[in-house]
Design a protein around this motif. Structure first.
Motif, PDB file in Angstrom:
ATOM      1  N   VAL A   1      -4.020   6.318   5.792  1.00 48.25           N
ATOM      2  CA  VAL A   1      -3.613   5.810   4.486  1.00 48.25           C
ATOM      3  C   VAL A   1      -3.970   4.323   4.451  1.00 48.25           C
ATOM      4  N   LEU A   2      -5.001   3.982   3.702  1.00 47.64           N
ATOM      5  CA  LEU A   2      -5.487   2.607   3.603  1.00 47.64           C
ATOM      6  C   LEU A   2      -5.151   2.074   2.208  1.00 47.64           C
ATOM      7  N   VAL A   3      -4.317   1.049   2.152  1.00 48.27           N
ATOM      8  CA  VAL A   3      -3.806   0.540   0.880  1.00 48.27           C
ATOM      9  C   VAL A   3      -4.446  -0.804   0.567  1.00 48.27           C
ATOM     10  N   SER A   4      -4.917  -0.955  -0.653  1.00 48.98           N
ATOM     11  CA  SER A   4      -5.515  -2.214  -1.101  1.00 48.98           C
ATOM     12  C   SER A   4      -4.897  -2.623  -2.425  1.00 48.98           C
ATOM     13  N   GLY A   5      -4.891  -3.928  -2.677  1.00 51.05           N
ATOM     14  CA  GLY A   5      -4.326  -4.438  -3.915  1.00 51.05           C
ATOM     15  C   GLY A   5      -2.955  -5.047  -3.709  1.00 51.05           C
ATOM     16  N   PRO A   6      -2.395  -5.681  -4.736  1.00 50.92           N
ATOM     17  CA  PRO A   6      -1.169  -6.471  -4.599  1.00 50.92           C
ATOM     18  C   PRO A   6       0.086  -5.684  -4.261  1.00 50.92           C
ATOM     19  N   TYR A   7       0.104  -4.379  -4.542  1.00 50.90           N
ATOM     20  CA  TYR A   7       1.338  -3.617  -4.263  1.00 50.90           C
ATOM     21  C   TYR A   7       1.628  -3.558  -2.769  1.00 50.90           C
ATOM     22  N   ALA A   8       0.593  -3.636  -1.940  1.00 50.93           N
ATOM     23  CA  ALA A   8       0.805  -3.607  -0.489  1.00 50.93           C
ATOM     24  C   ALA A   8       1.688  -4.770  -0.048  1.00 50.93           C
ATOM     25  N   SER A   9       1.412  -5.959  -0.558  1.00 47.28           N
ATOM     26  CA  SER A   9       2.241  -7.125  -0.208  1.00 47.28           C
ATOM     27  C   SER A   9       3.627  -7.016  -0.815  1.00 47.28           C
ATOM     28  N   ARG A  10       3.702  -6.456  -2.007  1.00 49.94           N
ATOM     29  CA  ARG A  10       4.995  -6.325  -2.693  1.00 49.94           C
ATOM     30  C   ARG A  10       5.975  -5.493  -1.880  1.00 49.94           C
ATOM     31  N   ILE A  11       5.483  -4.489  -1.171  1.00 42.88           N
ATOM     32  CA  ILE A  11       6.389  -3.631  -0.394  1.00 42.88           C
ATOM     33  C   ILE A  11       6.366  -3.964   1.094  1.00 42.88           C
TER      34      ILE A  11
ATOM     35  N   PRO B   1      -9.511  -5.048 -11.979  1.00 39.95           N
ATOM     36  CA  PRO B   1      -8.988  -6.171 -11.207  1.00 39.95           C
ATOM     37  C   PRO B   1      -7.457  -6.179 -11.229  1.00 39.95           C
ATOM     38  N   GLY B   2      -6.857  -6.393 -10.079  1.00 41.08           N
ATOM     39  CA  GLY B   2      -5.407  -6.399  -9.985  1.00 41.08           C
ATOM     40  C   GLY B   2      -4.795  -5.046  -9.710  1.00 41.08           C
ATOM     41  N   ALA B   3      -5.603  -3.993  -9.724  1.00 42.39           N
ATOM     42  CA  ALA B   3      -5.084  -2.652  -9.434  1.00 42.39           C
ATOM     43  C   ALA B   3      -4.803  -2.510  -7.943  1.00 42.39           C
ATOM     44  N   SER B   4      -3.891  -1.617  -7.616  1.00 36.98           N
ATOM     45  CA  SER B   4      -3.629  -1.239  -6.231  1.00 36.98           C
ATOM     46  C   SER B   4      -4.030   0.208  -6.043  1.00 36.98           C
ATOM     47  N   ALA B   5      -4.529   0.531  -4.875  1.00 37.37           N
ATOM     48  CA  ALA B   5      -5.057   1.879  -4.653  1.00 37.37           C
ATOM     49  C   ALA B   5      -4.844   2.313  -3.210  1.00 37.37           C
ATOM     50  N   VAL B   6      -4.868   3.619  -3.029  1.00 37.73           N
ATOM     51  CA  VAL B   6      -4.827   4.249  -1.705  1.00 37.73           C
ATOM     52  C   VAL B   6      -6.171   4.914  -1.454  1.00 37.73           C
ATOM     53  N   THR B   7      -6.760   4.614  -0.310  1.00 43.71           N
ATOM     54  CA  THR B   7      -7.950   5.335   0.140  1.00 43.71           C
ATOM     55  C   THR B   7      -7.549   6.191   1.326  1.00 43.71           C
TER      56      THR B   7
END
Length: 344
Positions: free
Chosen positions: A112-122, A195-201
């Motif tokens: 589970v590879l997470v990118s974007g600002p939500y990763a820091s938020r949690i 831009p600004g989206a968070s996603a899971v790869t």
């Protein structure tokens, strides 16, 4: 949808029940009380019967209630659940081939590879010990997918799961992209999201191979070392993830290399004649009429190489993660709740 409930006299009794029933990964789990499960569903605005995805081979449907049960058992907080929801949607994509990777002898884990600002938020970890222990969000999110695979999909170790060796990522394999020191737009943006989206790869991943380089500040030098390591995996890999730690990323940034340039360089450096691969015993034996001079890379093209800044701030390290068989990585945007429900 009715979620099965049990009553226990104490915490220890609940834990022993889950061990006896084979509902753990060998470690203790958090009992999924109705209140905890509902908190996750409320946070994402989901009903228990909402279907998050359908696996294409066995046509197994993944209802939100069952996914939330696995997430609670893994230790997830409500704010972790949007990542889990996106990850489940991704593994149900036919390109991911969830069934085959869950039954293979290769010992695949779900990265589970997470990118974007939500990763820091949690509070996800992208730095020191990025692949390792010590961060609740990383551990619980990655673990939830593997518990779901075993308890709901049925890929139980020594039964449907026929891994010859397996690796520790089968407990949890989850980390975030380092967007704080990266010179590039996020991986989510590079995958086509706004831009600004968070996603899971999601990647059906073999164990990582750590590479160490010393004293080479030229990207051509240390990336050549990465390409040489890729050669050991042979041709016809489905995909490769290369993570680059902060020291080396600083040299990449100073040289002005883009993410796509790194991928293109690695692909070109792994091109070898088919006859050479054959001599190295790194592929099925070539038929007599095959063109032995045809150039073949480790992957079909540079678009099959995902380059991610991640790792600690000391040490000139990279890591290679190869993908299983015909599986392709799949990326899904994380739907971030604007409010969020109750916390438990």
């Amino acid at each position: 949808m009715q979620i099965e409930q049990w009553q226990f006299d104490n915490w220890e009794g609940a834990l022993e029940h889950y061990f006896r029933e084979g509902l753990t990964d060998g470690l203790p789990v958090v009992p999924p009380t109705p209140e905890r499960v509902q908190a996750l569903l409320d946070y994402c605005g989901l009903a228990p019967e909402d279907i998050l995805g359908t696996e294409g081979i066995r046509h197994k449907r993944f209802p939100a209630g069952k996914v939330a049960v696995s997430a609670v058992m893994a230790g997830c907080l409500p704010e972790h659940f949007p990542v889990v929801v996106a990850a489940v949607s991704a593994v149900c994509d036919r390109a991911y081939n969830f069934h085959a990777s869950s039954t293979s002898t290769n010992g695949i884990a779900n990265l589970v590879l997470v990118s974007g600002p939500y990763a820091s938020r949690i509070g996800m970890n992208h730095g020191v010990n990025a692949f390792g222990n010590g961060t609740r969000a990383n551990a619980a999110i990655g673990r939830s997918i593997n518990l779901l695979k075993a308890n709901f999909y049925g890929s139980v170790s020594q039964e449907m799961d026929k891994s010859t060796y397996g690796h520790s990522g089968k407990y949890s394999f989850c980390f975030a992209e380092d967007s704080e020191t990266s010179p590039w737009p996020s991986l989510a943006e590079s995958k086509g999201f706004r831009p600004g989206a968070s996603a899971v790869t999601m990647v059906a991943a073999n164990a990582p191979l750590q590479l160490e380089t010393h004293g080479d500040r030229d990207p051509e030098g240390f990336l050549t070392a990465a390409a040489h390591a890729m050669l050991g995996f042979g041709p016809r890999l489905s995909e490769v993830v290369l993570t680059i730690s902060q020291e080396l990323m600083a040299y990449v940034a100073a040289s002005g290399w883009s993410r796509s340039q790194v991928a293109e360089f690695l692909h070109e450096k792994t091109l070898r004649p088919a006859g050479e691969w054959d001599e190295w015993r790194r592929m099925d034996k070539l038929p007599p009429d095959a063109d032995r001079e045809e150039l073949m890379g480790c992957v079909a093209g540079p678009e099959r190489i995902t380059v991610v800044p991640a790792g600690g701030d000391a040490g000139e390290f990279m890591a290679l993660i190869t993908s299983w068989g015909s599986s392709r990585s799949v990326t899904r945007e994380i739907t971030v709740p604007t409010g969020g429900g109750s916390q438990v």
